[in-house]
Design a protein around this motif. Structure first.
Motif, PDB file in Angstrom:
ATOM      1  N   GLN A 134     109.660  35.945  -1.974  1.00  0.00           N
ATOM      2  CA  GLN A 134     108.898  36.006  -0.731  1.00  0.00           C
ATOM      3  C   GLN A 134     109.815  36.010   0.481  1.00  0.00           C
TER       4      GLN A 134
ATOM      5  N   SER B  57     114.746  40.654   1.195  1.00  0.00           N
ATOM      6  CA  SER B  57     114.882  42.109   1.256  1.00  0.00           C
ATOM      7  C   SER B  57     115.758  42.581   0.092  1.00  0.00           C
TER       8      SER B  57
ATOM      9  N   ARG C  50     107.312  44.637  -4.104  1.00  0.00           N
ATOM     10  CA  ARG C  50     106.554  44.498  -2.846  1.00  0.00           C
ATOM     11  C   ARG C  50     105.421  43.484  -2.996  1.00  0.00           C
TER      12      ARG C  50
ATOM     13  N   THR D  62     110.807  42.975   0.725  1.00  0.00           N
ATOM     14  CA  THR D  62     110.865  44.177   1.547  1.00  0.00           C
ATOM     15  C   THR D  62     111.934  45.092   0.962  1.00  0.00           C
TER      16      THR D  62
ATOM     17  N   LEU E 237     114.324  48.038   1.383  1.00  0.00           N
ATOM     18  CA  LEU E 237     114.966  48.646   2.536  1.00  0.00           C
ATOM     19  C   LEU E 237     115.122  50.156   2.381  1.00  0.00           C
ATOM     20  N   ASP E 238     115.134  50.825   3.504  1.00  0.00           N
ATOM     21  CA  ASP E 238     115.372  52.267   3.549  1.00  0.00           C
ATOM     22  C   ASP E 238     116.834  52.521   3.183  1.00  0.00           C
TER      23      ASP E 238
END
Length: 163
Positions: free
Chosen positions: A22, A25, A65, A70, A72-73
């Motif tokens: 939680q 990233s 997710r 998260t 990441l790009d």
């Protein structure tokens, strides 16, 4: 009533603090496909296997997710990533790229096809700050079908990564 709510919140706090997912990233470098079968040597890449790679990538991404991670790009490391055949076996390039992205975790996965009957699936999660592998598993799957690939990924996620 207020005391009951406060007590419930206090009881939940340690569980939330122990949650490794939680609010974290990750740089998820997808699933690499390694075809070491005779069929692959003779016939080349198959569209159904490429679709299965995308299928289990989505499955893994959605699972992370759902746990609050998260993803990441990867665009800032796309050039480096384009030069790498398999981020799961690149002498730590996954950690270096994840560090550049500011990720807490680097996630790599691969499927190796030995034959249409025998495939091996691996997924590993490494902590970027230490380089330590914190979760991961390899499973053998039988059968080269959507169902067998998804079952293999589900097993790794449920029995190891999110245990």
């Amino acid at each position: 009533m207020t005391r009951l709510i406060l007590l419930l919140l206090l009881m939940a706090a340690p569980a939330a603090a122990d949650d490794p997912w939680q609010g974290r990233s990750a740089a998820f470098f997808g699933v690499s496909f390694l075809d070491t079968s005779t069929e692959g040597d003779l016939n080349g890449a198959r569209a159904d296997e490429a679709a299965r790679v995308e299928l289990v990538e989505r499955q893994a991404a959605e699972a992370f997710r759902a746990r609050g991670v998260t993803l990441l790009d990867l665009a800032p490391v796309e050039e480096d990533l384009g030069r790498i055949r398999n981020p799961a076996k690149c002498n730590g390039c996954d950690l270096r790229m994840a560090r550049r992205l500011g990720a807490d975790y680097a996630i790599v996965a691969e499927v190796q096809k030995v034959s249409n009957l025998i495939l091996a699936m691996n997924l590993y999660v490494k902590e970027v700050a230490t380089g330590a592998q914190i979760r991961g598993q390899a499973v053998d799957i039988r059968g080269n079908t959507d169902e067998s690939w998804q079952r293999g990924m589900r097993y790794i996620l449920e029995r190891n990564v999110f245990r």
